[in-house]
Scaffold this motif. Structure first.
Motif, mmCIF file in Angstrom:
data_model
loop_
_atom_site.group_PDB
_atom_site.id
_atom_site.type_symbol
_atom_site.label_atom_id
_atom_site.label_comp_id
_atom_site.label_asym_id
_atom_site.label_seq_id
_atom_site.Cartn_x
_atom_site.Cartn_y
_atom_site.Cartn_z
ATOM 1 N N GLY A 70 0.750 -1.315 0.008
ATOM 2 C CA GLY A 70 -0.017 0.083 -0.021
ATOM 3 C C GLY A 70 0.750 1.431 -0.112
ATOM 4 N N ASN A 71 0.290 2.423 0.030
ATOM 5 C CA ASN A 71 0.855 3.900 -0.113
ATOM 6 C C ASN A 71 1.482 3.917 1.694
ATOM 7 N N GLU A 72 2.127 5.097 1.808
ATOM 8 C CA GLU A 72 2.635 5.376 2.989
ATOM 9 C C GLU A 72 1.476 5.532 3.973
ATOM 10 N N ASP A 73 0.282 6.281 3.867
ATOM 11 C CA ASP A 73 -0.638 6.329 4.590
ATOM 12 C C ASP A 73 -1.043 4.820 5.067
ATOM 13 N N GLU A 74 -1.214 4.016 4.207
ATOM 14 C CA GLU A 74 -1.476 2.541 4.720
ATOM 15 C C GLU A 74 -0.613 1.884 5.344
ATOM 16 N N LEU A 75 0.515 2.108 4.942
ATOM 17 C CA LEU A 75 1.602 1.222 5.612
ATOM 18 C C LEU A 75 1.858 1.613 7.179
ATOM 19 N N ALA A 77 -0.888 2.814 9.062
ATOM 20 C CA ALA A 77 -1.938 2.194 9.848
ATOM 21 C C ALA A 77 -1.648 0.819 10.009
ATOM 22 N N GLN A 78 -1.048 0.082 9.100
ATOM 23 C CA GLN A 78 -0.519 -1.236 9.287
ATOM 24 C C GLN A 78 0.251 -1.437 10.438
ATOM 25 N N ASP A 81 -1.304 -1.211 13.688
ATOM 26 C CA ASP A 81 -1.956 -2.263 13.963
ATOM 27 C C ASP A 81 -1.150 -3.447 14.220
ATOM 28 N N THR A 84 2.056 -4.866 10.051
ATOM 29 C CA THR A 84 3.451 -4.737 9.351
ATOM 30 C C THR A 84 3.963 -4.225 10.509
#
Length: 335
Positions: A70-75, A77-78, A81, A84
């Motif tokens: 995913g993109n940086e924002d998604e990374l 968030a991962q 949680d 990642t």
């Protein structure tokens, strides 16, 4: 008696096995850069991190480059949680920890070495601790995306007045709108994927990015002039889920931290090389490159900083103290 001895031995072996399994963990490392050793700062940094951690611990490191997760924002968030465990990001950090946005104050760092001294020193440590409290992500180390520079297709830019009337593509971030407006230009938010077409059709006259990004994406073929004003120094954040970090043994934590510092420095080195090489290459392909004097940079700063700092003070509230702390740190290492 024999049966009891067997049970005790079996129990001991099971305990050892469970303890080993508890520490034989996997670290998922993700970033959005290409998976390259020589041209990708995050790509090389990730491999360095993997080699050190796997070589000195029983941890396994899996790499997910080029936006595979995913993109940086998604990374980010991962990582929050703990899906990642380690992510390498730049602009996304200020979205989850507003204090990090002070690093984007234009013309703050006169050189990369000053930025390194600030980020690797007391200020960087304090900012990391603050962002840990805000996000649950621990800053292991800082890498480098590099200094951002203006390009355009109309005229050479040597002073702020040369920006007047020119339309510049900027990221859809208010701070960058204030920066370009302060210099007299007309900021135009455009998505990265639409930038080449916007330059080709004249929707905008110019844009701003690190040299390596400009060359590697062929933007120099659409622009005649580049000014190495270095208006914003962009740092990479090497982040780890603190939930995962706390699950590691002290020995594992020490290796992970050291690996991240070395990885960050590798990223910085490759970025410096990419910038120097990029300048030579764009010039060889016909782009005119101007390097402003210290006095000219001061003139740019005088125009750009007040509007951005005023905007940030209004946005940050109590976190506005980080503006003053950054300026003090820069002054201290610049002596």
């Amino acid at each position: 008696m024999t049966l009891n001895i067997v049970k005790i031995a079996a129990g001991a072996l099971l305990s050892v096995g469970l303890a080993t399994a508890a520490h034989a963990q996997t670290i998922r490392v993700a970033h959005v850069d290409p998976d390259e050793w020589t041209a990708s700062k995050k790509g090389a940094a990730a491999h360095i991190f993997k080699n050190i951690v796997e070589g000195e611990t029983d941890l396994t490191v899996e790499l997910y480059p080029a936006g595979a997760l995913g993109n940086e924002d998604e990374l980010v968030a991962q990582a929050q949680d703990n899906v990642t465990q380690v992510v390498m990001v730049s602009g996304a950090m200020s979205k989850i920890c507003s204090a990090a946005s002070v690093l984007d104050i234009p013309y703050t760092f006169a050189s990369a070495t000053i930025a390194w001294d600030v980020l690797d020193g007391e200020f960087g440590s304090a900012l990391g601790e603050h962002c840990l409290e805000q996000t649950g992500l621990r800053t292991l180390a800082y890498g480098e995306t590099g200094f951002r520079n203006f390009t355009n297709n109309t005229r050479e830019i040597r002073k702020p007045e040369d920006m007047d009337g020119l339309k510049f593509r900027v990221q859809p971030i208010p701070l960058y709108l204030e920066l370009v407006k302060g210099l007299g230009g007309a900021p135009t938010p455009i998505a990265w994927t639409e930038l080449p077409n916007a330059l080709s059709t004249g929707v905008v006259d110019g844009q701003e990015n690190p040299v390596g990004v400009i060359y590697n994406n062929g933007l120099h073929k659409l622009q005649k002039y580049m000014t190495l004003d270095g208006h914003v120094y962009a740092a990479d954040f090497i982040l780890i889920s603190d939930e995962f970090y706390q699950s590691l043994t002290p020995a594992q934590q020490a290796v992970v931290e050291r690996a991240a510092r070395i990885a960050g420095n590798m990223g910085r080195s490759i970025q410096q090389w990419s910038s120097a090489e990029g300048v030579n290459k764009v010039q060889a392909e016909g782009m005119q490159v101007y390097s402003p004097t210290a006095e000219e940079i001061a003139a740019f700063a005088e125009k750009a900083q007040p509007a951005v700092i005023e905007y940030l003070r209004g946005e940050l509230g109590e976190d506005a103290q980080w503006i003053d702390r950054l300026q003090a740190a820069v002054a201290n290492v610049s002596q």
